[in-house]
Design a protein around this motif. Structure first.
Motif, PDB file in Angstrom:
ATOM      1  N   ASP A  47       0.822  -1.242   0.208  1.00  0.00           N
ATOM      2  CA  ASP A  47      -0.119  -0.085   0.003  1.00  0.00           C
ATOM      3  C   ASP A  47       0.923   1.386  -0.201  1.00  0.00           C
ATOM      4  OD1 ASP A  47       1.095  -0.634   2.203  1.00  0.00           O
ATOM      5  OD2 ASP A  47      -0.718  -0.155   3.463  1.00  0.00           O
ATOM      6  N   LEU A  48       2.168   1.058   0.155  1.00  0.00           N
ATOM      7  CA  LEU A  48       3.003   2.294   0.515  1.00  0.00           C
ATOM      8  C   LEU A  48       4.059   2.519  -0.802  1.00  0.00           C
ATOM      9  CD1 LEU A  48       4.082   4.939   1.759  1.00  0.00           C
ATOM     10  CD2 LEU A  48       5.033   3.558   3.487  1.00  0.00           C
ATOM     11  N   LEU A  49       3.877   3.259  -1.816  1.00  0.00           N
ATOM     12  CA  LEU A  49       4.814   3.390  -2.864  1.00  0.00           C
ATOM     13  C   LEU A  49       5.966   4.237  -2.521  1.00  0.00           C
ATOM     14  CD1 LEU A  49       5.492   3.060  -5.902  1.00  0.00           C
ATOM     15  CD2 LEU A  49       4.100   5.257  -6.244  1.00  0.00           C
ATOM     16  N   LEU A  50       7.028   3.641  -2.270  1.00  0.00           N
ATOM     17  CA  LEU A  50       8.267   4.463  -1.795  1.00  0.00           C
ATOM     18  C   LEU A  50       8.576   5.293  -2.846  1.00  0.00           C
ATOM     19  CD1 LEU A  50       9.957   1.808   0.224  1.00  0.00           C
ATOM     20  CD2 LEU A  50       8.793   3.599   1.088  1.00  0.00           C
ATOM     21  N   ASP A  51       8.976   4.607  -4.080  1.00  0.00           N
ATOM     22  CA  ASP A  51       9.742   5.589  -4.931  1.00  0.00           C
ATOM     23  C   ASP A  51       9.596   5.126  -6.198  1.00  0.00           C
ATOM     24  OD1 ASP A  51      11.650   7.279  -5.802  1.00  0.00           O
ATOM     25  OD2 ASP A  51      13.387   6.076  -5.274  1.00  0.00           O
ATOM     26  N   HIS A  81       9.536   1.125  -6.040  1.00  0.00           N
ATOM     27  CA  HIS A  81       9.810   0.411  -4.806  1.00  0.00           C
ATOM     28  C   HIS A  81       8.618   0.397  -4.042  1.00  0.00           C
ATOM     29  CE1 HIS A  81      13.973   1.067  -5.709  1.00  0.00           C
ATOM     30  NE2 HIS A  81      14.189   0.168  -4.815  1.00  0.00           N
ATOM     31  N   THR A 122       6.415  -1.081  -0.390  1.00  0.00           N
ATOM     32  CA  THR A 122       6.567  -1.514   0.604  1.00  0.00           C
ATOM     33  C   THR A 122       4.954  -1.777   1.198  1.00  0.00           C
ATOM     34  OG1 THR A 122       7.567  -1.474   2.941  1.00  0.00           O
ATOM     35  CG2 THR A 122       6.762   0.236   2.051  1.00  0.00           C
ATOM     36  N   THR A 151       2.814  -1.480   4.900  1.00  0.00           N
ATOM     37  CA  THR A 151       2.623  -1.256   6.215  1.00  0.00           C
ATOM     38  C   THR A 151       2.108  -2.255   7.209  1.00  0.00           C
ATOM     39  OG1 THR A 151       0.555  -0.026   5.794  1.00  0.00           O
ATOM     40  CG2 THR A 151       2.604   1.343   5.801  1.00  0.00           C
ATOM     41  N   LEU A 187       5.274  -5.364   5.880  1.00  0.00           N
ATOM     42  CA  LEU A 187       6.583  -4.809   5.969  1.00  0.00           C
ATOM     43  C   LEU A 187       7.599  -5.290   4.886  1.00  0.00           C
ATOM     44  CD1 LEU A 187       6.619  -4.903  10.057  1.00  0.00           C
ATOM     45  CD2 LEU A 187       6.007  -2.851   8.405  1.00  0.00           C
ATOM     46  N   VAL A 225       9.498  -5.316   1.249  1.00  0.00           N
ATOM     47  CA  VAL A 225       9.850  -4.444   0.202  1.00  0.00           C
ATOM     48  C   VAL A 225       9.858  -5.073  -1.009  1.00  0.00           C
ATOM     49  CG1 VAL A 225      11.242  -2.455  -0.297  1.00  0.00           C
ATOM     50  CG2 VAL A 225      10.716  -2.847   2.001  1.00  0.00           C
ATOM     51  N   ARG A 265      10.771  -4.654  -5.279  1.00  0.00           N
ATOM     52  CA  ARG A 265      11.208  -3.674  -6.407  1.00  0.00           C
ATOM     53  C   ARG A 265      10.785  -4.221  -7.540  1.00  0.00           C
ATOM     54  NH1 ARG A 265      16.948  -4.001  -6.414  1.00  0.00           N
ATOM     55  NH2 ARG A 265      16.948  -2.815  -4.662  1.00  0.00           N
ATOM     56  N   TRP A 274      -1.792   4.989  -6.455  1.00  0.00           N
ATOM     57  CA  TRP A 274      -1.272   5.486  -5.409  1.00  0.00           C
ATOM     58  C   TRP A 274      -1.081   6.990  -5.733  1.00  0.00           C
ATOM     59  CZ3 TRP A 274       1.497   0.967  -7.339  1.00  0.00           C
ATOM     60  CH2 TRP A 274       1.474  -0.017  -6.527  1.00  0.00           C
ATOM     61  N   PRO A 275      -1.707   7.805  -5.227  1.00  0.00           N
ATOM     62  CA  PRO A 275      -1.636   8.942  -5.630  1.00  0.00           C
ATOM     63  C   PRO A 275      -0.303   9.871  -5.419  1.00  0.00           C
ATOM     64  CG  PRO A 275      -3.197   8.893  -3.851  1.00  0.00           C
ATOM     65  CD  PRO A 275      -2.779   7.456  -4.262  1.00  0.00           C
ATOM     66  N   GLY A 276       0.402   9.150  -4.469  1.00  0.00           N
ATOM     67  CA  GLY A 276       1.635   9.801  -4.234  1.00  0.00           C
ATOM     68  C   GLY A 276       2.668   9.415  -5.274  1.00  0.00           C
TER      69      GLY A 276
END
Lengths: 412, 217, 164
Positions: free
Chosen positions: B65-69, B122, B124, B126, B129, B131, B133, B152-154
């Motif tokens: 759920d978390l797009l790091l990069d 990348h 990950t 939450t 946990l 990661v 690529r 992912w809006p980010g």
């Protein structure tokens, strides 16, 4: 009644003063907030459309401090890029050093000696203390509370004195090396550090008394800048902002690196996901950092501070002066930079603002083919437009302050 | 696809659990996978990136759920992504060593046959946990890839940055503009054929009030 | 704490700043002087680790210790060091004919000192390097030479870390 309707079809009609709104309505005012605004600590331009005091549309523009960090890294040897990482988040430089060097060590497969790990944690937590103090102080100052700023900047100065004693520079630390640290900590540093940190914590406590219960401060912070925890995760927000939303995502806890697995610390989380909880999370992290530093001093083992790895760590000076092999090694390492194995790594550390990741692609030479910095400020800034739209103009300032955007890191 | 899974079976004991799960879910979408230096990576085709990303995000076992990069790599002149064909690369590498007289100039080897760019995500989770690529190769003559902003809006700013630095166009992106550099900037600076010391004149301001002096002399 | 009386909160805040004021006032009355450092007359006490500007070590015979190997030039991330080596009939056989450091570009990172195999370039305690022109920030060899006994603090600090 039809005339004002035609002039302003979008005029709001609800509320008790709907008629007055219809008759007095004017088009939204375009306000340029920044790039260098006294109420923001960071160079960023925010374009706002205002209906009275309400923000109806906003756009955030970054990039005023773009220096080409990643391009510069591609043309420097691995060891030459460490000073550049100081300039990413210049309020907590050792954490950037640690992040970069640990990524390179992961690429090389180096295991650092325990004393080095403890020293890195000590330096990093000192930097985190300084960063949080600066963030809270500057944000309070932007809300016209000048006195806490004075106390917290004094506390930050005490932290920077410690960093200065540790590595010889206050801000441009260049402390961590690939496979070690630049120097062991000076004699008597433990007592000096604990005394200074306690002195700084009394100042933080004073600022806490001034701010936390202050009704003006609370009214400006509580409920502003809200973003739901689901949105926080979706927008890639990490660090104190994410933890203020109740998500206990702290790299030190979820992927323990260095010696964080051995240390006893809490991860403070908020629940309301507003600016006040972000402030409280930062405030709660300050004693945690102090406790971690004290634990590190207690557990600090002896031994070398540099990995004995001739691929990348320069030989000790005492041997370079006297022995031929180490002299040749020194020449090779400086002029070729230490040949990295082919591969690509991503390593993240918990910086003061969130997850600081370095993604390094190696082609087998002494220079990285690509060195990407995943900057927490950049991802934390991207939902700013969403957070401030619909709120009041005055809420922009605390929201921006609690994001703690650092230009050097956001714009790289 | 079963053929792929059958092909992977011999390597199964060495496969980390995350990659095993990802390959089970995504099936034939995964073109290639690798676990090295503690990182897990999968390659997907760029047509499938949106589908793969949606499965990675929505599957409860994966829950990325978390797009790091989001970033890209420019493999200009490189035969493959530094993991195969090392001999060819070793030959090419000699010319790229930095000479003391011209330390910041690159002498680039001729271009390789594979697509030039790779877009790297990348991810990950939450909850779990882990990661991951994800890599997509993007050719030089058509540097486009579907945008993951809808998931992912980010990714919005990260993709804008990748566009700014590498010139990769993200289709479906709501607002694909340069983010760091100004609109008049020519070229994309993180491409390997952009000289580091290349300078561009700042475009003269031609808007309202251009003739008036900005500050008294 | 969220239910605290706002008036009490403001009063306790006022008490905090008043306490600071009174404490500073009493210290002032007792003769405390360190509210500010009057810079050119007074100096901060810097730690031994301080990295000032890089200087060349001058040996007792008046010559530089540098043998112009060029490692600092290689290691410098900003390429601010320029060395033209030359030969000499001394024991060391090589010396830098020209050794320039562009202090406008130097970022005091200390990599030159760490790369040097002769302890010939060290970071001094000199940090006041402002000049009126850009040319003034280009330091030549004669400006950079510092006698070795004046660099004792730094060399002692370095030698402490020799074995690591």
């Amino acid at each position: 009644m039809s005339d004002p309707e035609q002039k302003n079809p979008a005029a709001p009609t609800n509320g008790s003063n709907a008629r007055a709104m219809e008759e007095l309505h004017t088009p939204p005012m375009r306000l340029q907030f920044g790039p260098s605004h006294p109420a923001t600590h960071g160079t960023v331009k925010i374009t706002l459309d205002l209906e009275g005091e309400q923000v109806v549309w906003s756009e955030v523009e970054v990039g005023y401090l773009h220096r080409g960090f990643e391009k510069e890294c591609e043309t420097g040897y691995y060891y030459q890029n460490i000073p550049y990482t100081d300039r990413l988040n210049y309020s907590s430089p050792i954490l950037n050093n640690v992040g970069y060097c640990m990524a390179v060590e992961k690429l090389f497969g180096i295991v650092t000696p325990p004393r080095c790990d403890y020293l890195r944690v000590i330096g990093g937590e000192l930097s985190r203390l300084a960063d949080h103090m600066l963030c809270i102080g500057a944000s309070a100052m932007e809300l016209a509370a000048f006195t806490p700023m004075l106390y917290l900047i004094e506390g930050r100065e005490l932290m920077l004195d410690l960093v200065d004693a540790l590595c010889g520079a206050r801000v441009t630390t260049n402390f961590v090396r690939i496979g070690g640290v630049s120097a062991d900590m000076p004699e008597g540093f433990r007592e000096f550090a604990i005394e200074r940190i306690d002195k700084a914590l009394t100042l933080v406590e004073d600022a806490n008394k001034l701010l936390t219960n202050n009704p003006v401060f609370r009214r400006r912070m509580e409920g502003t800048g809200y973003l739901s925890p689901k949105d926080l995760v979706a927008w890639g927000v990490t660090g104190p902002m994410l933890r203020a939303g109740g998500v206990p995502y702290d790299i030190r806890r979820v992927h323990p690196y260095l010696v964080y697995g051995d240390l006893d610390f809490e991860v403070p989380v908020g629940e309301h996901s507003d600016n006040f909880d972000r402030y409280l999370v930062r405030m709660a992290e300050i004693p945690q950092s102090r406790s971690m530093i004290v634990q590190c001093f207690d557990k600090l083992p002896g031994g070398p501070v540099n990995a004995d790895d001739p691929r990348v760590r320069w030989p000790a000076k005492g041997r370079v002066f006297n022995r031929m092999e180490e002299l040749i090694d020194q020449f090779k390492l400086v002029t070729e930079g230490g040949m990295a194995p082919v591969g690509e790594v991503y390593h993240a550390v918990e910086a003061a603002n969130g997850e600081l990741g370095f993604y390094i692609v190696s082609d087998g030479t002494g220079k990285p083919w690509k060195c990407r910095c995943r900057a927490p400020s950049f991802s934390n800034m991207s939902p700013l437009s969403k957070m401030i739209t619909g709120g009041q103009l005055a809420d922009v300032v605390p929201t921006f302050g609690m994001i703690n955007m650092i230009g050097g890191e956001c714009d790289r | 696809m079963t053929a792929d899974n059958n092909g992977e079976k011999p390597a199964a004991p060495a496969l980390p659990p995350l990659l095993r799960k990802v390959i089970d879910r995504l099936g034939a979408i995964v073109l290639e996978h690798k676990s090295a230096q503690g990182d897990d990576r999968i390659n997907v085709a760029r047509e499938n990136i949106l589908e793969a990303a949606r499965m990675l995000r929505d599957d409860p076992e994966l829950a990325f759920d978390l797009l790091l990069d989001v970033t890209a790599i420019d493999y200009l002149g490189q035969p493959d992504d530094f993991e195969t064909n090392l001999q060819v690369w070793d030959q090419n590498r000699a010319s790229m060593r930095r000479q003391p007289q011209r330390r910041h100039e690159l002498v680039l080897p001729p271009r390789g046959p594979n697509p030039r760019f790779a877009v790297v995500y990348h991810l990950t989770s939450t909850a779990h946990l882990h990661v991951l690529r994800v890599k997509c190769r993007v050719p030089e003559d058509d540097p486009t890839i579907p945008s993951v902003t809808s998931l992912w809006p980010g990714a919005n700013w990260l993709e804008r940055e990748t566009y700014d630095m590498y010139g990769i166009r993200f289709e479906g992106h709501p607002d694909l503009r340069r983010i760091y550099l100004y609109e008049e900037f020519v070229g994309h600076p993180l491409r390997k054929d952009y000289a580091k010391h290349g300078e561009q004149p700042i475009q003269e301001y031609v808007g309202p009030g251009a003739k008036e002096p900005r500050r008294p002399h | 704490m969220s239910n605290a009386n706002p008036l009490l909160a403001i009063l306790s805040g006022l008490w905090v700043s008043t306490r600071h004021f009174l404490r500073n006032l009493s210290r002032f009355a007792r003769g405390r002087q360190d509210f500010a450092i009057h810079f050119p007359e007074q100096r901060l006490v810097q730690p031994p680790a301080l990295r000032g500007m890089p200087v060349l070590v001058q040996m007792d015979n008046g010559k530089e210790r540098c043998v112009a190997c060029g490692l600092c030039e290689w290691a410098c991330p900003t390429t601010c060091i320029t060395i033209y080596p030359a030969e000499t009939t001394d024991e060391v056989e090589r010396y830098p004919q020209i050794f320039d450091i562009d202090m406008a570009r130097c970022m005091f990172c200390g990599l030159c000192e760490e790369a040097c195999p002769e302890e010939a370039i060290v970071m001094s305690r000199q940090i006041e390097i402002a000049s009126y022109s850009r040319r003034g920030s280009l330091w030549h060899k004669q400006d950079l030479l510092v006698p070795v006994n004046q660099l004792k603090t730094r060399t002692d600090y370095l030698r402490r870390n020799y074995d690591r």
